[in-house]
Each structure stands twice: as C-alpha cells, then as structure tokens.
Design a protein around this motif. Structure first.
Motif, PDB file in Angstrom:
ATOM      1  N   GLN A  23      15.907  29.422  38.431  1.00  0.00           N
ATOM      2  CA  GLN A  23      17.151  30.044  38.876  1.00  0.00           C
ATOM      3  C   GLN A  23      18.306  29.513  38.032  1.00  0.00           C
ATOM      4  N   THR A  24      19.265  30.398  37.775  1.00  0.00           N
ATOM      5  CA  THR A  24      20.445  30.055  36.975  1.00  0.00           C
ATOM      6  C   THR A  24      21.657  29.878  37.868  1.00  0.00           C
ATOM      7  N   VAL A  25      22.379  28.782  37.645  1.00  0.00           N
ATOM      8  CA  VAL A  25      23.686  28.551  38.263  1.00  0.00           C
ATOM      9  C   VAL A  25      24.702  28.560  37.128  1.00  0.00           C
ATOM     10  N   ALA A  26      25.748  29.380  37.248  1.00  0.00           N
ATOM     11  CA  ALA A  26      26.696  29.564  36.144  1.00  0.00           C
ATOM     12  C   ALA A  26      28.128  29.428  36.631  1.00  0.00           C
ATOM     13  N   PHE A  27      29.029  29.301  35.656  1.00  0.00           N
ATOM     14  CA  PHE A  27      30.460  29.312  35.952  1.00  0.00           C
ATOM     15  C   PHE A  27      31.180  30.087  34.856  1.00  0.00           C
ATOM     16  N   TYR A  28      32.176  30.904  35.261  1.00  0.00           N
ATOM     17  CA  TYR A  28      32.874  31.750  34.300  1.00  0.00           C
ATOM     18  C   TYR A  28      34.340  31.890  34.710  1.00  0.00           C
ATOM     19  N   ASN A  29      35.240  31.460  33.831  1.00  0.00           N
ATOM     20  CA  ASN A  29      36.671  31.732  33.998  1.00  0.00           C
ATOM     21  C   ASN A  29      36.937  33.117  33.428  1.00  0.00           C
ATOM     22  N   LEU A  30      37.363  34.044  34.275  1.00  0.00           N
ATOM     23  CA  LEU A  30      37.448  35.461  33.901  1.00  0.00           C
ATOM     24  C   LEU A  30      38.758  35.849  33.218  1.00  0.00           C
ATOM     25  N   GLU A  31      39.644  34.916  32.968  1.00  0.00           N
ATOM     26  CA  GLU A  31      40.930  35.168  32.301  1.00  0.00           C
ATOM     27  C   GLU A  31      41.733  36.274  32.998  1.00  0.00           C
ATOM     28  N   ASN A  32      42.388  35.888  34.087  1.00  0.00           N
ATOM     29  CA  ASN A  32      43.326  36.788  34.759  1.00  0.00           C
ATOM     30  C   ASN A  32      42.715  38.117  35.167  1.00  0.00           C
ATOM     31  N   LEU A  33      41.733  38.072  36.062  1.00  0.00           N
ATOM     32  CA  LEU A  33      41.185  39.324  36.578  1.00  0.00           C
ATOM     33  C   LEU A  33      42.090  39.809  37.715  1.00  0.00           C
ATOM     34  N   PHE A  34      43.096  40.584  37.314  1.00  0.00           N
ATOM     35  CA  PHE A  34      44.046  41.186  38.245  1.00  0.00           C
ATOM     36  C   PHE A  34      43.765  42.683  38.353  1.00  0.00           C
ATOM     37  N   ASP A  35      44.019  43.248  39.534  1.00  0.00           N
ATOM     38  CA  ASP A  35      43.961  44.700  39.650  1.00  0.00           C
ATOM     39  C   ASP A  35      45.275  45.289  39.120  1.00  0.00           C
ATOM     40  N   THR A  36      45.459  46.583  39.260  1.00  0.00           N
ATOM     41  CA  THR A  36      46.633  47.242  38.648  1.00  0.00           C
ATOM     42  C   THR A  36      47.716  47.562  39.666  1.00  0.00           C
ATOM     43  N   THR A  37      47.555  47.097  40.906  1.00  0.00           N
ATOM     44  CA  THR A  37      48.548  47.392  41.930  1.00  0.00           C
ATOM     45  C   THR A  37      49.384  46.159  42.232  1.00  0.00           C
ATOM     46  N   GLU A  38      50.627  46.372  42.572  1.00  0.00           N
ATOM     47  CA  GLU A  38      51.551  45.257  42.806  1.00  0.00           C
ATOM     48  C   GLU A  38      51.278  44.606  44.156  1.00  0.00           C
ATOM     49  N   ASP A  39      51.297  43.296  44.151  1.00  0.00           N
ATOM     50  CA  ASP A  39      51.125  42.509  45.367  1.00  0.00           C
ATOM     51  C   ASP A  39      52.334  41.585  45.476  1.00  0.00           C
ATOM     52  N   LYS A  40      53.150  41.790  46.502  1.00  0.00           N
ATOM     53  CA  LYS A  40      54.387  41.011  46.631  1.00  0.00           C
ATOM     54  C   LYS A  40      54.124  39.534  46.919  1.00  0.00           C
ATOM     55  N   HIS A  41      52.876  39.195  47.260  1.00  0.00           N
ATOM     56  CA  HIS A  41      52.540  37.804  47.567  1.00  0.00           C
ATOM     57  C   HIS A  41      52.054  37.029  46.341  1.00  0.00           C
ATOM     58  N   THR A  42      51.825  37.702  45.224  1.00  0.00           N
ATOM     59  CA  THR A  42      51.339  37.022  44.021  1.00  0.00           C
ATOM     60  C   THR A  42      52.238  37.336  42.837  1.00  0.00           C
ATOM     61  N   HIS A  43      52.136  36.494  41.808  1.00  0.00           N
ATOM     62  CA  HIS A  43      52.906  36.701  40.578  1.00  0.00           C
ATOM     63  C   HIS A  43      52.084  37.581  39.638  1.00  0.00           C
ATOM     64  N   ASP A  44      52.001  38.867  39.990  1.00  0.00           N
ATOM     65  CA  ASP A  44      51.146  39.769  39.210  1.00  0.00           C
ATOM     66  C   ASP A  44      51.934  40.775  38.389  1.00  0.00           C
ATOM     67  N   ASN A  45      53.236  40.506  38.191  1.00  0.00           N
ATOM     68  CA  ASN A  45      54.080  41.495  37.515  1.00  0.00           C
ATOM     69  C   ASN A  45      53.677  41.759  36.075  1.00  0.00           C
ATOM     70  N   ASP A  46      52.988  40.799  35.438  1.00  0.00           N
ATOM     71  CA  ASP A  46      52.502  41.020  34.076  1.00  0.00           C
ATOM     72  C   ASP A  46      51.322  41.974  34.049  1.00  0.00           C
ATOM     73  N   PHE A  47      50.681  42.173  35.206  1.00  0.00           N
ATOM     74  CA  PHE A  47      49.447  42.955  35.246  1.00  0.00           C
ATOM     75  C   PHE A  47      49.628  44.219  36.079  1.00  0.00           C
ATOM     76  N   LEU A  48      50.550  45.031  35.586  1.00  0.00           N
ATOM     77  CA  LEU A  48      50.823  46.337  36.177  1.00  0.00           C
ATOM     78  C   LEU A  48      50.911  47.370  35.054  1.00  0.00           C
ATOM     79  N   PRO A  49      50.644  48.638  35.344  1.00  0.00           N
ATOM     80  CA  PRO A  49      50.740  49.662  34.287  1.00  0.00           C
ATOM     81  C   PRO A  49      52.120  49.736  33.644  1.00  0.00           C
ATOM     82  N   THR A  50      53.166  49.347  34.399  1.00  0.00           N
ATOM     83  CA  THR A  50      54.532  49.435  33.883  1.00  0.00           C
ATOM     84  C   THR A  50      55.000  48.148  33.195  1.00  0.00           C
TER      85      THR A  50
END
Length: 322
Positions: free
Chosen positions: A15-42
């Motif tokens: 069995q494999t146990v792994a670890f991966y830093n996904l480099e900012n896996l943000f969705d495309t919708t704004e969340d007022k609780h997170t600093h996600d303004n860099d990751f929006l279509p606009t």
C-alpha cells in the motif's frame, strides 16, 4: 494525457501512503470567509472554470499514478495541503482520472489566514476511518494578535484491517525569512509531538505516520527535534541532494514535503505492515521540460503568470508491505 504507468501487476501486499501540496487549489467562486480574491475569474490571475478544471484533471492524473510503478494501483492514503474547502476535494475525486477510484476524504476548515487547509484522501476499499480531529497551533504576531495557520489533522483508521494513525501537517512558510519564522515551525513541531504522545498514552505501540509540507528540510531543527524526540524514522533524509527535492526556490532544491513514521514499522510481524521504500514522485510529466528552470516542478502559476501546470511541489510517497 495518457496513463503513464499502466499495465503494472497489482500487488495486494503493498500500500502507498503519499503527500501532495496542490498549490492553491481554489474554486472559482468568491468566499467572504477566505482570502480567495486572487482566484476568481475577474482577478488578475483570471482563475476561470476552464483553468480550474484543467488543474483538477492534472492533479488527479498525478495522484492516480503515485506509487503505481511499485504497487500497480493508486495510493491508499494521500495527505493534501492547500485545499480551499471540501468542495474542491469533491471536485478532485470526481475529476477524470480519479472518478473510478473509490476515494473519500477527511477535511476540516481551519482559521488559516490564506484560507487553505490540509485534508486526507483515502481509498475506501483499503482504509476505514475510525476517528479524526484537528489540533490548532497557537501563534502570535509581534503585536500580540493571533497568527492563524493550518491546523494539524489526525486521522485514525484501519489500513487493510491494521490500526494506524496519520498526522497531516502544513507548517508555517519561510516567506518572511527562514530564521525569522523558525519559531512558528518549532511550535508546530511541538504540537505534532504532543499528538504523538497522546496516541502513545492510549497505546504505547501505536503505529503512526506523520506526513506534510513542513517548510523545513530533513536536517532542519524542527524536523530533527520531532524525529529524535518522538522516536520516528525519516526516510527522506537520504533523498535530498543539490539536484533533487520537492520544491525549488531561487534555483535551490528543498525537501519540505516528507513522510516520517514510528519505528515499529520495521518490526517483522506476520500480517502487519512494514516499511518497504520511500521516494519523491518526480516523474518527467510533472517537470518543466525546457528553459532555464528545466527539471523543476511544472507550476500552475509563477507569480500572477498562468503556466497551466500541476503544482510548485512534487509529491512524496512511502510503500508499506504486509
């Protein structure tokens, strides 16, 4: 994109146990609780649904192949860093290269100032979760105000019937300087040691795997303290070299992503997991193939410039054998 490592015989004893830093896996919708303004279509980065879907496809392809050369199957357990929320993990496990895998996940929202968390992805056919909880690291800025970072995630369960505990970490970055931020990683090291101690109070022979992006190398004080103080083994110590690591900054390799484990994984006990091997998953498809940074991770962004790659980190993995 084709399956780079297909037609490998499946090994039921591995069995494999792994670890991966996904480099900012943000969705495309704004969340007022997170600093996600860099990751929006606009935003300046123009983080569109098309770019998001491309990243999910690439990450899913990478994850599905970690350890496959050795085991013939996708990893049983994958620690993740830099996920925005549960929704992006759902999108990841439903993406093209993972939708036929039986992945489930454990995730809690943290108070991290960047709005990113750790999580644990697991093959529900191989691993059964029996419990999980998070641990907060108490940090403070110079003015005494709280400095929120990622929580440490503990997931306990049965891997092919054997009880193991997985501790997922993403320690504070070196952005303000290695020495200036060392105390934050030392605090995280102390907290991880507390979690290990708690598990051993309950069962002195608990089998424990500690995975994460520690933002420190195997030779760093925070890692050495954890390994020596908690009687762990760090197979990554021999992997770092001047031309190999998991992330590259200013043309210098670091091995910030590591897998440590309790030394009872060396015991030769019938029908119990034993450590077999560990490595950096740095297949050529994850690398830049030309230019001055040839051989370094093929990133999604460099600054605000979209590159369309996977991540700024290579995954790491360990193989365990029954």
């Amino acid at each position: 994109m084709t399956d780079a490592l297909e037609d490998i015989p499946i090994r039921d004893d591995l069995q494999t146990v792994a670890f991966y830093n996904l480099e900012n896996l943000f969705d495309t919708t704004e969340d007022k609780h997170t600093h996600d303004n860099d990751f929006l279509p606009t935003s300046v980065k123009k983080w569109t649904p098309k770019r998001y879907k491309n990243k999910l496809k690439k990450l899913g392809f990478a994850i599905s192949n970690i350890g496959r050369h050795e085991t013939g199957k996708y990893p049983a357990i994958v620690g993740l860093a830099e996920v925005e929320n549960a929704s992006v993990i759902e999108d990841l496990i439903n993406s093209e290269h993972l939708e036929d895998c039986n992945y489930d996940y454990v995730h809690y929202d943290s108070l991290d100032e960047r709005g990113i968390d750790v999580a644990l992805l697991y093959d529900a056919n191989a691993f059964e979760v029996t419990g999980s909880e998070t641990f907060t690291i108490q940090l403070f800025d110079d003015d005494g105000s709280p400095d929120y970072t990622r929580d440490i995630l503990l997931v306990s369960g049965l891997l092919d019937g054997e009880a193991i505990h997985v501790i997922v970490n993403h320690w504070s970055s070196r952005r303000e300087g290695e020495k200036e931020t060392e105390h934050k990683r030392m605090a995280s090291s102390d907290k991880a040691a507390e979690v290990i101690s708690m598990l051993r109070d309950d069962n002195p022979d608990a089998k424990i795997i500690v995975i994460g992006d520690f933002n420190d190398d195997p030779s760093s004080k925070s890692i050495k303290q954890l390994v020596e103080g908690s009687n762990l083994y760090n197979p990554m110590e021999v992997l770092r070299s001047y031309n190999r690591g998991t992330t590259n900054h200013n043309r210098r390799w670091n091995l910030f992503d590591q897998i440590l484990f309790s030394t009872n994984f060396f015991k030769s006990t019938t029908d119990k997991f034993k450590f077999s091997t560990a490595n950096i998953f740095d297949e050529d498809f994850l690398k830049l193939f030309n230019g001055r940074y040839k051989g370094t991770p093929f990133r999604t962004f460099v600054g605000k410039r979209y590159k369309g790659g996977y991540s700024d980190h290579f995954p790491v993995y360990a193989i365990f054998k029954k």
